[in-house]
Motif scaffolding. Structure first.
Motif, PDB file in Angstrom:
ATOM      1  N   ASP A   1      37.638  75.924  57.642  1.00  0.00           N
ATOM      2  CA  ASP A   1      37.558  75.681  58.627  1.00  0.00           C
ATOM      3  C   ASP A   1      38.045  74.081  58.408  1.00  0.00           C
ATOM      4  N   LYS A   2      39.219  72.912  58.918  1.00  0.00           N
ATOM      5  CA  LYS A   2      39.369  72.323  59.039  1.00  0.00           C
ATOM      6  C   LYS A   2      39.764  71.911  57.357  1.00  0.00           C
ATOM      7  N   LYS A   3      40.239  72.771  56.876  1.00  0.00           N
ATOM      8  CA  LYS A   3      42.064  72.813  56.541  1.00  0.00           C
ATOM      9  C   LYS A   3      43.153  72.521  56.578  1.00  0.00           C
ATOM     10  N   ILE A   4      43.589  72.328  55.551  1.00  0.00           N
ATOM     11  CA  ILE A   4      45.567  72.687  56.132  1.00  0.00           C
ATOM     12  C   ILE A   4      46.003  73.069  54.909  1.00  0.00           C
ATOM     13  N   VAL A   5      46.801  74.490  55.043  1.00  0.00           N
ATOM     14  CA  VAL A   5      47.077  75.862  54.813  1.00  0.00           C
ATOM     15  C   VAL A   5      48.538  75.593  54.577  1.00  0.00           C
ATOM     16  N   THR A   6      49.651  75.679  53.695  1.00  0.00           N
ATOM     17  CA  THR A   6      50.758  75.472  53.729  1.00  0.00           C
ATOM     18  C   THR A   6      50.646  77.274  53.264  1.00  0.00           C
ATOM     19  N   ILE A   7      52.090  77.877  54.371  1.00  0.00           N
ATOM     20  CA  ILE A   7      51.782  79.561  53.459  1.00  0.00           C
ATOM     21  C   ILE A   7      54.035  79.104  52.905  1.00  0.00           C
TER      22      ILE A   7
ATOM     23  N   LEU B   1      45.939  74.585  64.543  1.00  0.00           N
ATOM     24  CA  LEU B   1      47.338  74.094  64.280  1.00  0.00           C
ATOM     25  C   LEU B   1      48.598  74.969  64.070  1.00  0.00           C
ATOM     26  N   LEU B   2      48.913  75.852  64.694  1.00  0.00           N
ATOM     27  CA  LEU B   2      50.081  76.897  63.617  1.00  0.00           C
ATOM     28  C   LEU B   2      51.918  76.060  64.040  1.00  0.00           C
TER      29      LEU B   2
ATOM     30  N   VAL C   1      44.500  73.408  60.338  1.00  0.00           N
ATOM     31  CA  VAL C   1      46.363  73.037  60.167  1.00  0.00           C
ATOM     32  C   VAL C   1      46.890  75.024  59.233  1.00  0.00           C
ATOM     33  N   LEU C   2      47.266  74.968  59.810  1.00  0.00           N
ATOM     34  CA  LEU C   2      48.678  75.975  59.583  1.00  0.00           C
ATOM     35  C   LEU C   2      49.987  75.003  59.450  1.00  0.00           C
ATOM     36  N   ILE C   3      51.113  75.514  58.161  1.00  0.00           N
ATOM     37  CA  ILE C   3      52.089  75.224  57.957  1.00  0.00           C
ATOM     38  C   ILE C   3      52.974  75.925  57.549  1.00  0.00           C
ATOM     39  N   ILE C   4      54.052  76.579  57.809  1.00  0.00           N
ATOM     40  CA  ILE C   4      54.653  77.276  57.289  1.00  0.00           C
ATOM     41  C   ILE C   4      56.225  76.834  57.245  1.00  0.00           C
ATOM     42  N   THR C   5      56.357  76.711  55.558  1.00  0.00           N
ATOM     43  CA  THR C   5      57.664  75.925  55.531  1.00  0.00           C
ATOM     44  C   THR C   5      58.289  76.641  54.055  1.00  0.00           C
ATOM     45  N   HIS C   6      59.839  75.965  54.215  1.00  0.00           N
ATOM     46  CA  HIS C   6      60.545  77.263  52.734  1.00  0.00           C
ATOM     47  C   HIS C   6      59.982  75.447  51.894  1.00  0.00           C
TER      48      HIS C   6
END
Ligand code: ADP
Ligand code: ADP
Length: 228
Positions: A31-37, A159-160, A191-196
């Motif tokens: 919970d309440k974390k920022i994760v990047t994919i 937030l996706l 917050v999940l963030i997809i990025t290159h």
């Protein structure tokens, strides 16, 4: 909200071709974390985000959000889950060209049972003074701010973000990431963030790397680096 995925699989069939977009993907997002994919194009990042967000279904495995499984939800329940909990941000801002900034954000508000005040939300993303502008009158960075406001006003738990900075120059992209970090800190939004962009990994509590539909690496950052 915490997210658990356990051995999630998803196969797309297009004509003769079968694509395994997700192969037993498992992850835990506190919970309440920022994760990047991170991961190359076609590795299943968007599919993973879409099944977590309930805009697509998975075939096997299990996804549990805030202690509730998405398994076997009827379409209506899935829509309800999505409206209540999920905000989506895409690379293309998907604003409605004939609506003003405020009217675009209003679209998000109408979809929510528990919306935030309009003025507050516009202020948070720095767009209050441009609330009467139309999308074509805005820069790319500003349009993405409006898209973030439209997602935020729903007061989502999650937030996706699918390549939220993909269409922006580097500096503008960093400002958008700072805004997402601020949202995480202010509202406790997961917050999940997809990025290159490998560099974006540094700003996240957790980094997930995907390859060919699998999650091949997960690590946590002790200290978070501001996107500068
Ligand atoms: P990424 O986001 O990492 O680029 P995607 O999740 O978009 O990866 O795609 C994973 C794989 O699934 C790719 O091979 C892609 O072509 C395929 N795929 C994604 N969506 C569909 C779809 N709606 N129909 C058929 N194949 C799809
Ligand atoms: P950002 O860093 O937010 O992307 P830019 O540096 O691209 O902002 O733009 C700076 C200013 O130029 C903005 O305040 C924006 O209002 C204005 N601007 C950019 N593109 C346009 C446009 N097509 N029409 C009108 N104003 C624009």
């Amino acid at each position: 909200m915490a997210i658990f995925a356990e051995k999630v699989t998803k196969t797309y069939q297009s004509g003769e071709v079968t694509v395994k977009a997700l192969r037993e993907a498992s992850l835990t997002v506190p919970d309440k974390k920022i994760v990047t994919i991170l991961g190359p194009s076609g590795s299943g990042k968007s599919t993973l985000l879409n099944v977590i967000g309930g805009i697509d279904r998975y075939d096997e495995g299990q996804i549990v959000v805030d202690g509730r499984t998405l398994d076997g939800l009827k379409d209506k329940q899935l829509t309800e889950y999505r409206r209540k909990n999920i905000g989506f941000i895409f690379q293309q801002y998907n604003l409605i060209p004939t609506l003003t900034v405020e009217e675009n954000v209003e679209v998000g508000r109408e979809l929510s049972s528990n919306p935030l005040p309009m003025e507050d939300t516009l202020k948070k993303v720095g767009m209050l003074d441009k609330k009467d502008k139309f999308p074509f009158q805005l820069s790319g960075g500003e349009q993405q701010r409006v898209a973030i406001a439209r997602a935020l006003i729903k007061n989502p738990n999650i937030l996706l973000c699918d390549e939220p900075t993909g269409a922006l120059d580097e500096d503008t992209g960093k400002n958008i990431l700072k805004l997402l970090k601020y949202v995480n800190e202010t509202y406790g939004t997961t917050v999940l963030i997809i990025t290159h962009n490998q560099g974006i990994g540094e700003m996240a509590h957790q980094v997930i790397r995907m390859s060919s539909g699998e999650i091949v690496e997960t690590y946590e950052n002790e200290t978070l680096v501001d996107p500068e």
